[in-house]
Design a protein around this motif. Sequence first.
Motif, PDB file in Angstrom:
ATOM      1  N   LEU A  70      87.867  77.060 -36.162  1.00 15.42           N
ATOM      2  CA  LEU A  70      88.497  77.191 -37.476  1.00 15.42           C
ATOM      3  C   LEU A  70      89.785  76.373 -37.558  1.00 15.42           C
ATOM      4  O   LEU A  70      90.043  75.704 -38.565  1.00 15.42           O
ATOM      5  N   LEU A  71      90.590  76.429 -36.501  1.00  7.57           N
ATOM      6  CA  LEU A  71      91.844  75.668 -36.491  1.00  7.57           C
ATOM      7  C   LEU A  71      91.574  74.170 -36.527  1.00  7.57           C
ATOM      8  O   LEU A  71      92.320  73.409 -37.161  1.00  7.57           O
ATOM      9  N   ASN A  72      90.511  73.752 -35.865  1.00  7.05           N
ATOM     10  CA  ASN A  72      90.178  72.325 -35.820  1.00  7.05           C
ATOM     11  C   ASN A  72      89.763  71.786 -37.192  1.00  7.05           C
ATOM     12  O   ASN A  72      89.811  70.578 -37.428  1.00  7.05           O
ATOM     13  N   ARG A  73      89.368  72.664 -38.080  1.00  7.31           N
ATOM     14  CA  ARG A  73      88.981  72.247 -39.422  1.00  7.31           C
ATOM     15  C   ARG A  73      90.195  71.991 -40.311  1.00  7.31           C
ATOM     16  O   ARG A  73      90.058  71.430 -41.399  1.00  7.31           O
ATOM     17  N   ALA A 129      93.250  69.904 -41.114  1.00  5.85           N
ATOM     18  CA  ALA A 129      93.651  68.521 -40.817  1.00  5.85           C
ATOM     19  C   ALA A 129      95.042  68.444 -40.202  1.00  5.85           C
ATOM     20  O   ALA A 129      95.336  67.517 -39.437  1.00  5.85           O
ATOM     21  N   ALA A 130      95.906  69.395 -40.509  1.00  5.45           N
ATOM     22  CA  ALA A 130      97.273  69.362 -39.984  1.00  5.45           C
ATOM     23  C   ALA A 130      97.341  69.837 -38.541  1.00  5.45           C
ATOM     24  O   ALA A 130      98.236  69.458 -37.782  1.00  5.45           O
ATOM     25  N   ILE A 131      96.380  70.673 -38.136  1.00  5.69           N
ATOM     26  CA  ILE A 131      96.387  71.255 -36.792  1.00  5.69           C
ATOM     27  C   ILE A 131      95.492  70.494 -35.831  1.00  5.69           C
ATOM     28  O   ILE A 131      95.773  70.404 -34.630  1.00  5.69           O
ATOM     29  N   ALA A 132      94.406  69.912 -36.346  1.00  6.67           N
ATOM     30  CA  ALA A 132      93.404  69.244 -35.513  1.00  6.67           C
ATOM     31  C   ALA A 132      93.979  68.245 -34.508  1.00  6.67           C
ATOM     32  O   ALA A 132      93.519  68.195 -33.361  1.00  6.67           O
ATOM     33  N   PRO A 133      94.978  67.429 -34.883  1.00  5.84           N
ATOM     34  CA  PRO A 133      95.515  66.468 -33.900  1.00  5.84           C
ATOM     35  C   PRO A 133      96.120  67.123 -32.657  1.00  5.84           C
ATOM     36  O   PRO A 133      96.198  66.489 -31.603  1.00  5.84           O
ATOM     37  N   PHE A 134      96.521  68.387 -32.765  1.00  2.00           N
ATOM     38  CA  PHE A 134      97.119  69.090 -31.629  1.00  2.00           C
ATOM     39  C   PHE A 134      96.061  69.739 -30.741  1.00  2.00           C
ATOM     40  O   PHE A 134      96.390  70.333 -29.716  1.00  2.00           O
ATOM     41  N   LEU A 135      94.790  69.629 -31.140  1.00  2.00           N
ATOM     42  CA  LEU A 135      93.708  70.252 -30.390  1.00  2.00           C
ATOM     43  C   LEU A 135      92.849  69.238 -29.653  1.00  2.00           C
ATOM     44  O   LEU A 135      91.818  69.599 -29.081  1.00  2.00           O
ATOM     45  N   THR A 136      93.261  68.000 -29.654  1.00  2.00           N
ATOM     46  CA  THR A 136      92.481  66.966 -28.982  1.00  2.00           C
ATOM     47  C   THR A 136      92.599  67.106 -27.463  1.00  2.00           C
ATOM     48  O   THR A 136      93.510  67.774 -26.955  1.00  2.00           O
ATOM     49  N   LYS A 137      91.680  66.463 -26.757  1.00  2.00           N
ATOM     50  CA  LYS A 137      91.703  66.476 -25.293  1.00  2.00           C
ATOM     51  C   LYS A 137      93.016  65.910 -24.766  1.00  2.00           C
ATOM     52  O   LYS A 137      93.604  66.456 -23.828  1.00  2.00           O
TER      53      LYS A 137
END
Length: 212
Positions: free
Chosen positions: A50-53, A55-63
């Motif tokens: 859900l967080l990855n969806r 757009a503002a949070i997704a960049p912080f969830l990358t490998k």
Amino acid sequence: MTVTLIGGWAMLERLRFEVAWHWATGLQVLRLTSPWVLFAPAIAAFVIYLLNRNAAIAPFLTKEAAEISSPVVLAVPLALSAWMAATRPPVYYKWLTLMALALFLRELHLPGTNTGFYIAFPLLLIWASHARERLEPFISSRKIVTLLMTIIWIYLVSKTFDRHAWNSVLPVGTTSDLFEENLELIGHLLFLVLVVVSMVVEAEAPAVSRSP
């Protein structure tokens, strides 16, 4: 011949004792662990999705982001447990520090640290079972045992994403790395919670239970 038979019998008896001892430890851990632990990785993975969806949070969830944040997060419980190990008598804090150190070194991705972790981690668990009486009152705390089992279970499930076991059921555009790295990060955060809860448990325990 007689000496050999006596020695073999003594070794067999020792083996039976060790098996019974570790079996008892396992039963104790199961009695103290909440069944909700089994659902923790699934709940965490759903939250990550859900967080990855966003757009503002997704960049912080990358490998890449997780590989930077993981050692930083682990450095906190490592430092805190090391400080407790140096200033408090329970041997439990020394064990906790070694566990945190193994995790921290693994996250640095230095040569041999990954293999070293997979050797150190089970050895530390076996030692904890062997020396469970020295780990009181922590090993009898439902809070600590449930947290520890949650952390271990989340780490184990994260490795299934590393093996791409879930690729066939992942939503389109979602990678295994998203869940592997961030489940590990959640495990690291819970390790910090474990150290803090351990301090609370020690503070609440009778003085006689806190002796090394």
